[in-house]
Design a protein around this motif. Structure first.
Motif: not given
Length: 989
Positions: A264-271
């Motif tokens: 359940n990854p978040s591209m927002v969190d990574i950015n």
């Protein structure tokens, strides 16, 4: 590949590099501030043997520069002071996954139409947020299908691996990265003339983050996660950290993250993480190699100096309460049993670090420590050791042990604790503190010869906020610690405040099964290029001409008084020597030779016990070894040149006066038996030794041609001692690398006495390779992944194939921009690791081999088999990629230098192939004139349509038999049969 760096390995490096510093106590060591020709301020440390210049740019970026002109290369690191410690609790594994994504390009790199691609990437990001929030499993699957669909559309505008293609075009090696608790570090080793292009590329890469090809790379991380589940060493490590740090992220957030968070990854969190921590005042550029200080810092400032400094606050992490009683952990898995005992310590740069470092070396230094002598030398346990780890918030001292066949883990635990009690009682000799400090200095001297190791030290200095002056003075600080002070510290530090981790053999019930999401292969767009790449390729670099070596003049010769030939290469860097007495015979000539060489370690002489011999060598700062290989045996000595005569005298004394010891031999045989049993539990050993050997030789291999334990028990150890002593009567030659060959020859004349005429070698037994094809050799093993090795016997070695095979391997099978890696991992997400190679023989009379490997989830096996077989029979022809591979291969050859003792050892390897000159010149000229059709012709003749034996290791209950049956007849090989540890055959068809 881009991987998590095993932290206990990483911290061993921290110990070896950050703690084991060399210094000269009589010389002043202090930090000085200076200004270079450009007006840039920098710091140096007086009497620093590394020549470090430490710059701080206006935006806060640290730049570590050191010059070494041994080869025209620069080891580069870009370090970020942020790792998994700072992962959000709901997004563990984020820092590591971000590390992977930094290789995917920017809004300029890896795209043919950024505006159109961005529309799709924004959709994918929104879908992932929706996927993360959705609780219904079936609805999540539907969202993932939409992610897969949009990702395929987005891939129409992306160019996979464009960053890797550009680094390859520079002739870079070691393109990689690693993530740990407190750092993420990106690595390349580049030809010195490519610095400008590298700076242009890397400053663009770290300027913008674009999360393209996200779901395929996420699947690669899952494969990495599965590899971790198959690694019992990881399990021990994580369990120990969990006990040491019940609240701190060191113990509560693994670098790779949880399966649930990876799903359940978040591209927002990574950015957000990238924008917060990937800022110049939280980063360092490390460059070590053939560079000009003033020119280099100016170029770094022109590129990385443009980054904007940002306000930065690192999160405050929990403090741990003291450990007041032993904490017990257990882990299970298929490998052999072991035990770990760990004591939590203060952090790096603390006073406690110095004391723990010194305690560690008194306990185990590989030669004369308490554990070395009392446990390993006496063969009381199978193996034991210890190592310290120091991090920014805490450290820990870990003791490890493996039991003998008649021991329990608690027996080993008691023996380890007993050695700690000896330390607390001061049961070690006064000279040990000075000896271990000198040992550390010796290690540091060797490290400074290596650009990569030195660059690692600078990275650690940055990550762990180390003052370089303090690092240089570290060993002198250790020397000031008295024995009584050390004993007092040990009594205070080593209490019942430890974490004990029992690694037991058995089923791991905590394994997470990962589903195959059914990813649609994305487009690689090999024939397309971004505008950035096109402009990048226009940048001209100053030409770097290759340098080849004339071995016959580079390797000089003299003779001993008894006419034994001494080849030598002068050491112009430091006062270390390396002396090797070489016998051109090995275990193929006498099966007992290797046995005898190993036995020598456990016996003494008429003058010294085995333990006393080790102590005497350690006092001198000299190491010795006796090693019997298939066709060679080496008796070696290395250390400080002034101690060569005494070291050689001691070695010759052992050689001539070794005394057989029946009890030591009985324990030695028992150790061999337990080593075999332990080896049977290691999947890497089963695949790369057992199955590989069987696929190559069948039943008649060196691996299976062993002495059974009953045979070993029946040997009189006196016979083994006589074999070692008798070696001196055989033909021999000597290689010396050092400063003073005359002194070395004089020492040899004085101590290496030879009586009578030297004997010829006994005939060597030969082992013939089998024909390959139509066989699948399979071994059952309790694991999550399935690993496959494809092996095809080719034609006999031909020197003229070396150029084409080198280029083929670069283009097709090895490296991040190779065809195999792109197709199997980047496009289809079928594996974390996949490669193929045309492997040239090591002897002129032996055949070459085609080899391929893939490790994948069991539920992807059929797809992986089909993908690999298609590639090794139908090589894709990509003209742009071929030209890039050709350029990369030529640049690597041009930057390659054969120096120091490697001059001799490289010539030794060439002679075995029937080559008596530096063949790289011919290879370089051949590759320069090769075209795509030449590589295709090589592939068609040597790879396409070859008949493969396929070796497979995996869990039988998950095995996809149908996909393997397409490759040939399946034979299940029992592990005991594979290694010939039983007399009766155990083959199931």
């Amino acid at each position: 590949m881009k991987t998590i760096k095993l932290l206990f390995i990483s911290m061993l490096l921290v110990t070896a590099i950050g703690c084991k510093q060399t210094t000269t106590s009589e010389k002043e060591v202090k930090t000085e501030k200076q200004k270079d020709a450009n007006g840039f301020n920098y710091e140096t440390v007086t009497n620093d043997p590394t020549g470090l210049r430490l710059y701080t740019l206006d935006n806060g970026l640290k730049v570590y520069l050191s010059k070494n002109t041994d080869e025209p290369k620069i080891q580069t690191y870009i370090a970020v002071r942020a790792g998994s410690n700072y992962d959000p609790k709901e997004s563990t594994g984020l820092a590591h996954y971000l590390e992977h994504m930094v290789f995917k390009g920017t809004h300029k790199i890896g795209t043919v139409d950024w505006e159109k691609e961005k529309e799709y990437l924004d959709q994918i990001s929104a879908l992932y947020e929706k996927h993360r929030a959705e609780k219904d499993a079936e609805k999540k699957k539907e969202i993932y299908k939409e992610i897969d669909k949009v990702s395929l559309e987005a891939s129409n505008y992306s160019v996979a691996n464009e960053y890797d293609k550009m680094t390859a075009s520079l002739g870079a090696t070691g393109t990689n990265a690693y993530t740990s608790f407190e750092q993420t570090v990106y690595t390349n080793k580049i030809p010195a003339n490519e610095l400008d292009k590298w700076l242009s590329l890397e400053s663009e890469r770290f300027g913008t983050l674009v999360l393209r090809l996200f779901h395929t790379e996420l699947e690669a991380v899952f494969e990495e996660f599965n590899r971790g589940q198959d690694d019992d060493g990881w399990k021990i490590y994580f369990a120990s950290l969990d006990g040491l740090f019940p609240t701190h992220p060191y113990g509560q957030q693994s670098t790779i993250g949880t399966a649930e968070h990876l799903k359940n990854p978040s591209m927002v969190d990574i950015n957000n993480y990238f924008n917060k921590y990937y800022v110049p005042n939280n980063m360092a550029v490390v460059l070590v190699g053939d560079l000009d200080y003033d020119t280099t810092i100016k170029k770094v400032n022109e590129t990385f100096g443009k980054f904007e400094k940002k306000e930065l606050v690192h999160p405050k992490l929990p403090k741990e309460a003291p450990i007041t009683e032993p904490v017990i952990k257990e882990v299970f898995g298929p490998t052999s049993e072991s035990i770990s005992i760990a004591f939590r310590s203060d952090k790096i740069n603390s006073e406690e670090e110095k004391f723990v470092t010194l305690c560690d070396m008194i306990m185990a230094n590989g030669n004369a420590g308490l554990i070395d002598l009392n446990l390993n030398q006496k063969q009381v346990v199978q193996r034991a050791s210890c190592y310290p780890t120091f991090l920014n918030d805490y450290g820990y001292h870990t003791f490890t042990g493996r039991p003998k066949s008649n021991q329990t883990l608690d027996d080993v635990k008691a023996l380890l604790l007993e050695q700690i009690e000896k330390l607390k009682k001061g049961d070690f000799e006064e000279w040990m503190i000075e000896a271990v400090v000198n040992d550390l200095k010796l290690s540091k001297t060797r490290q400074y010869e290596n650009n990569t190791a030195l660059a690692d030290a600078y990275v650690d200095a940055f990550i762990y906020k180390q003052n370089w002056e303090d690092r240089i003075k570290f060993l002198d600080d250790l020397k000031k610690i008295s024995k009584q002070e050390l004993v007092d510290f040990a009594n205070k530090f080593y209490q019942n405040n430890y974490v004990v981790t029992y690694k037991r053999k058995g089923e791991d019930k905590n394994v997470v099964k990962v589903q195959n999401p059914g990813i649609t292969p994305v487009n690689l767009n090999r024939d397309k290029s971004s505008e950035f790449l096109k402009e990048f390729n226009k940048i001209e670099s100053a030409p770097l001409q290759p340098k080849f070596i004339d071995y016959k003049t580079a390797i000089k010769e003299t003779k001993m008084a008894n006419d034994i030939k001494v080849s030598y290469v002068l050491n112009e860097k430091n006062d270390l020597f390396d002396l090797n007495i070489i016998f051109d015979m090995g275990r193929d000539n006498d099966k007992k030779l290797s046995l005898a060489a190993g036995y020598l370690e456990y016996i003494g002489t008429d003058k010294y016990s085995a333990e006393e011999i080790k102590k005497e060598f350690y006092k001198l700062g000299v190491d010795y070894y006796v090693s019997a290989q298939d066709d060679k045996t080496y008796v070696g000595l290395r250390g400080l040149k002034e101690n060569l005569p005494k070291g050689l005298e001691l070695l010759e004394h052992l050689w001539e006066n070794a005394k057989a010891d029946q009890d030591a031999y009985d324990k030695y045989v028992e150790k061999i038996y337990k080593g075999r049993q332990d080896g049977k539990t290691q999947k890497g050993n089963i695949l790369w030794n057992g199955l590989y050997s069987y696929g190559k030789y069948g039943e008649n291999s060196r691996l299976r041609d062993i002495m059974q334990i009953d045979e070993l028990k029946a040997i009189n150890p006196e016979e083994l001692v006589n074999i070692v002593k008798g070696m001196k009567n055989y033909k021999q030659r000597i290689f010396y690398y050092g400063k003073d060959v005359d002194a070395a020859v004089a020492a040899l004349n004085n101590h290496h006495k030879i009586l009578g005429e030297l004997k010829d070698y006994p005939a060597a037994k030969e082992y013939a390779e089998t024909e390959t094809g139509g066989n699948v050799f399979y071994t059952d093993y309790d694991m999550v992944q399935t690993e496959m090795l494809f092996l095809a016997k080719g034609e006999p070695f031909k020197p003229e194939n070396l150029a084409a095979s080198t280029l083929f391997n670069t283009y097709f099978g090895s490296g991040l921009s190779s065809i195999v890696f792109q197709e199997i991992r980047e496009s289809k997400s079928l594996a974390y690791s996949a490669f193929a190679s045309y492997s040239n023989a090591s002897k002129k009379e032996d055949p070459n081999y085609v080899m391929a490997y893939v490790g994948t989830q069991a539920n992807k096996l059929e797809q992986a088999v089909d993908a690999m077989m298609d590639l090794i029979n139908n090589m894709p022809e990509a003209e742009k990629q071929f030209n890039a591979a050709k350029e990369a291969t030529l640049k690597k050859l041009a930057a390659q230098r054969i120096t120091k003792s490697n001059i001799f050892w490289s010539y030794e390897r060439l002679k075995k192939l029937g080559i008596d000159n530096d063949n790289r010149e011919e290879m370089y000229n051949t590759i320069k004139n090769m075209e795509m059709q030449d590589l295709k012709a090589f592939f068609d003749k040597n790879v396409k349509g070859e008949s493969y034996n396929v070796m497979v290791i995996g869990n039988k209950k998950d095995l996809d038999v149908k996909s393997l049956q397409k490759l040939g007849k399946i034979k299940e090989l029992d592990v005991d049969y594979l290694f010939n540890y039983v007399n009766e055959k155990k083959i199931k068809s």
